[in-house]
Design a protein around this motif. Sequence first.
Motif, PDB file in Angstrom:
ATOM      1  N   ILE A 245       0.857  -1.346   0.018  1.00  0.00           N
ATOM      2  CA  ILE A 245      -0.085  -0.170  -0.244  1.00  0.00           C
ATOM      3  C   ILE A 245       1.037   1.276  -0.041  1.00  0.00           C
ATOM      4  N   THR A 246       0.603   2.199  -1.067  1.00  0.00           N
ATOM      5  CA  THR A 246       1.530   3.440  -0.880  1.00  0.00           C
ATOM      6  C   THR A 246       0.561   4.373  -0.646  1.00  0.00           C
ATOM      7  N   VAL A 247       1.101   5.472   0.186  1.00  0.00           N
ATOM      8  CA  VAL A 247       0.505   6.538   0.671  1.00  0.00           C
ATOM      9  C   VAL A 247       1.193   7.790   0.577  1.00  0.00           C
ATOM     10  N   ARG A 248       0.857   8.976   0.634  1.00  0.00           N
ATOM     11  CA  ARG A 248       1.769  10.205   0.588  1.00  0.00           C
ATOM     12  C   ARG A 248       1.710  10.440   1.937  1.00  0.00           C
ATOM     13  N   GLN A 249       2.788  11.175   2.536  1.00  0.00           N
ATOM     14  CA  GLN A 249       3.148  11.623   3.690  1.00  0.00           C
ATOM     15  C   GLN A 249       2.196  12.784   4.147  1.00  0.00           C
ATOM     16  N   GLY A 250       1.300  12.551   5.248  1.00  0.00           N
ATOM     17  CA  GLY A 250       0.334  13.146   5.583  1.00  0.00           C
ATOM     18  C   GLY A 250      -0.952  12.846   5.423  1.00  0.00           C
ATOM     19  N   ASP A 251      -1.313  11.801   4.471  1.00  0.00           N
ATOM     20  CA  ASP A 251      -2.522  11.186   4.234  1.00  0.00           C
ATOM     21  C   ASP A 251      -2.869  10.148   5.254  1.00  0.00           C
ATOM     22  N   SER A 252      -3.953   9.514   4.984  1.00  0.00           N
ATOM     23  CA  SER A 252      -4.458   8.310   6.023  1.00  0.00           C
ATOM     24  C   SER A 252      -4.057   7.059   4.980  1.00  0.00           C
ATOM     25  N   ALA A 253      -3.672   5.890   5.727  1.00  0.00           N
ATOM     26  CA  ALA A 253      -3.548   4.752   5.288  1.00  0.00           C
ATOM     27  C   ALA A 253      -4.782   3.760   5.897  1.00  0.00           C
TER      28      ALA A 253
ATOM     29  N   PRO B 158      -2.528   7.695  18.946  1.00  0.00           N
ATOM     30  CA  PRO B 158      -3.677   7.919  19.024  1.00  0.00           C
ATOM     31  C   PRO B 158      -4.139   8.057  17.503  1.00  0.00           C
ATOM     32  N   ARG B 159      -2.996   8.052  16.427  1.00  0.00           N
ATOM     33  CA  ARG B 159      -3.476   8.203  15.074  1.00  0.00           C
ATOM     34  C   ARG B 159      -3.742   6.610  14.321  1.00  0.00           C
ATOM     35  N   VAL B 160      -3.683   5.687  15.411  1.00  0.00           N
ATOM     36  CA  VAL B 160      -4.221   4.383  14.881  1.00  0.00           C
ATOM     37  C   VAL B 160      -5.506   3.981  15.414  1.00  0.00           C
ATOM     38  N   VAL B 161      -6.668   3.583  14.661  1.00  0.00           N
ATOM     39  CA  VAL B 161      -7.574   3.286  15.026  1.00  0.00           C
ATOM     40  C   VAL B 161      -8.287   1.892  14.301  1.00  0.00           C
TER      41      VAL B 161
ATOM     42  N   TYR C  10     -11.554  -6.893   8.918  1.00  0.00           N
ATOM     43  CA  TYR C  10     -10.768  -6.461  10.393  1.00  0.00           C
ATOM     44  C   TYR C  10      -9.877  -5.427   9.791  1.00  0.00           C
ATOM     45  N   SER C  11     -10.334  -4.251   9.881  1.00  0.00           N
ATOM     46  CA  SER C  11      -9.217  -3.221   9.276  1.00  0.00           C
ATOM     47  C   SER C  11      -8.937  -2.209  10.302  1.00  0.00           C
ATOM     48  N   ILE C  12      -7.543  -1.598   9.849  1.00  0.00           N
ATOM     49  CA  ILE C  12      -7.307  -0.452  11.069  1.00  0.00           C
ATOM     50  C   ILE C  12      -6.787   0.848   9.909  1.00  0.00           C
ATOM     51  N   LYS C  13      -6.840   1.947  10.717  1.00  0.00           N
ATOM     52  CA  LYS C  13      -6.675   3.153   9.710  1.00  0.00           C
ATOM     53  C   LYS C  13      -5.707   3.963  10.616  1.00  0.00           C
ATOM     54  N   ILE C  14      -4.545   4.367   9.773  1.00  0.00           N
ATOM     55  CA  ILE C  14      -3.477   5.126  10.376  1.00  0.00           C
ATOM     56  C   ILE C  14      -3.791   6.518   9.916  1.00  0.00           C
ATOM     57  N   ILE C  15      -3.898   7.452  10.729  1.00  0.00           N
ATOM     58  CA  ILE C  15      -4.363   8.835  10.370  1.00  0.00           C
ATOM     59  C   ILE C  15      -2.792   9.701  10.268  1.00  0.00           C
ATOM     60  N   ASN C  16      -2.992  10.699   9.208  1.00  0.00           N
ATOM     61  CA  ASN C  16      -1.537  11.459   9.227  1.00  0.00           C
ATOM     62  C   ASN C  16      -0.388  10.886   9.187  1.00  0.00           C
ATOM     63  N   VAL C  17      -0.257   9.942   8.339  1.00  0.00           N
ATOM     64  CA  VAL C  17       1.106   9.150   8.247  1.00  0.00           C
ATOM     65  C   VAL C  17       2.253   9.758   7.809  1.00  0.00           C
ATOM     66  N   ASN C  18       3.276   9.253   8.511  1.00  0.00           N
ATOM     67  CA  ASN C  18       4.724  10.045   8.342  1.00  0.00           C
ATOM     68  C   ASN C  18       5.591   8.777   7.969  1.00  0.00           C
ATOM     69  N   LEU C  19       6.875   9.063   7.908  1.00  0.00           N
ATOM     70  CA  LEU C  19       7.757   8.312   7.255  1.00  0.00           C
ATOM     71  C   LEU C  19       8.118   6.952   8.173  1.00  0.00           C
TER      72      LEU C  19
ATOM     73  N   VAL D 242       5.227   4.965   2.007  1.00  0.00           N
ATOM     74  CA  VAL D 242       5.271   6.284   2.393  1.00  0.00           C
ATOM     75  C   VAL D 242       6.210   7.187   1.342  1.00  0.00           C
ATOM     76  N   GLN D 243       5.346   7.940   0.565  1.00  0.00           N
ATOM     77  CA  GLN D 243       6.178   8.759  -0.323  1.00  0.00           C
ATOM     78  C   GLN D 243       6.212  10.115   0.411  1.00  0.00           C
ATOM     79  N   GLY D 244       7.509  10.604   0.709  1.00  0.00           N
ATOM     80  CA  GLY D 244       7.545  11.927   1.029  1.00  0.00           C
ATOM     81  C   GLY D 244       8.921  12.671   0.494  1.00  0.00           C
TER      82      GLY D 244
END
Length: 300
Positions: free
Chosen positions: A42-50, A83-86, A95-104, A129-131
Motif C-alpha cells: 500500500i502506497t500513500v503520501r506523507q500526511g494522508d491516511s492509510a 492515537p493516530r491508529v484506529v 478487520y481493518s485499521i486506519k493510520i491517520i496523518n501517516v509519516n515516514l 510512504v512517499q515523502g
Amino acid sequence: MGIIGYFELQWKCLVVVALRLLFLVPAGVPARSGESYLKDNITVRQGDSAVLKCNVDNKVSRVAWLNRTTILFTGNEKWSLDPRVVLLNTAVTEYSIKIINVNLYDEGPYVCSILTNKKPESTKVHLIVQGNRIITEGEYVEMTGITKDMSGSYDCITSNDISPPDVRTVQVTVNYPPVISRARSTGTAVGQKGVLWCEASAVPLADFQWYKGERRLLNGLNGVKIENKGKQSMLTFFNVSEEDYGNYTCVAMNTLGITNASIILYGPGAIHDVNNAALSPANSFMLLTLVLTLSVLSKF
C-alpha cells in the motif's frame, strides 16, 4: 494484585509471545498446513491516511494487528498508545485499521494474525510512504568500458511536485592491478644512508616486496629497513657498503595482478640512465614474477 488481575497479565504475556512468534515467520517460507502468508503493498503520501484491510470470516476465533513486533490491536482491544491508529467498524468479514496523518516512520511491514479452527493464518501488508525521500525505481546509469578514472562519487537527484529535490550519493570503486607510477634510483657514498623507493597505484592497495637478484630482502635484516605507507614503499640502507651497490627490484602485487620495477643503488661518480633504469623491468626477473604470481593466486 488480585487473582483476576494476575491471570489477565499472564494472558497478555502469552498473547504477546504467541503473536510475536507468529510474526517471525518470514515471507517466502513455504507455509505449513492451515497457514497462509499473503503480501500486499500500500502506497500513500506523507500526511494522508492509510487503511490496512484484513479479510476474516465467522470461523475466526482470535485476530490481531501487529507492526513489526509491536501489537496494535487484539480483537477490539487497542494495545498501541498511538492515537493516530484506529480500528474501523466495517463489515463483519473485515478487520481493518486506519493510520491517520501517516509519516515516514510508519513505513514498513504490518501483519494481520488470525486464529481459525486452531490454525494460524497471516496476511502481510507493506506500507510505503512517499515523502521527502522518493527514489524512482528502475532508474540507473550503465557504465561501459570501465577504467580506474571512473572511480568516485556520483549523485542521483530526484524531484516531484511534493517536495524539494532529494539527492543520494553513490560511491563507485574500480578495482585494478598495480601500476608502478614512480620509482627512484639513488647515488650514495659508502658509509652513508641510502633510500630506494617506489610508488604503485592499485585498488585494493598493493603489497610490496624487495629483491636483490633473486634474494628477497627482509625488514630489519642485513642493515636494511622496509617501510610501506599506502601507495609507497621505501628500502633504507643505514650504512651503505660496496656490497650494497647494484640492481634492486620493487615488486607490487594485489589480488588482480603483479608488476615490478628495477631500481639501482650506485656510488658517487657512477653514470646511469636513472630514469630508464628505474622504470624498465629486469629481464632476469621474469621467472621471479611468474613465481610470485603463482604464490599470490594460491592464496585465493
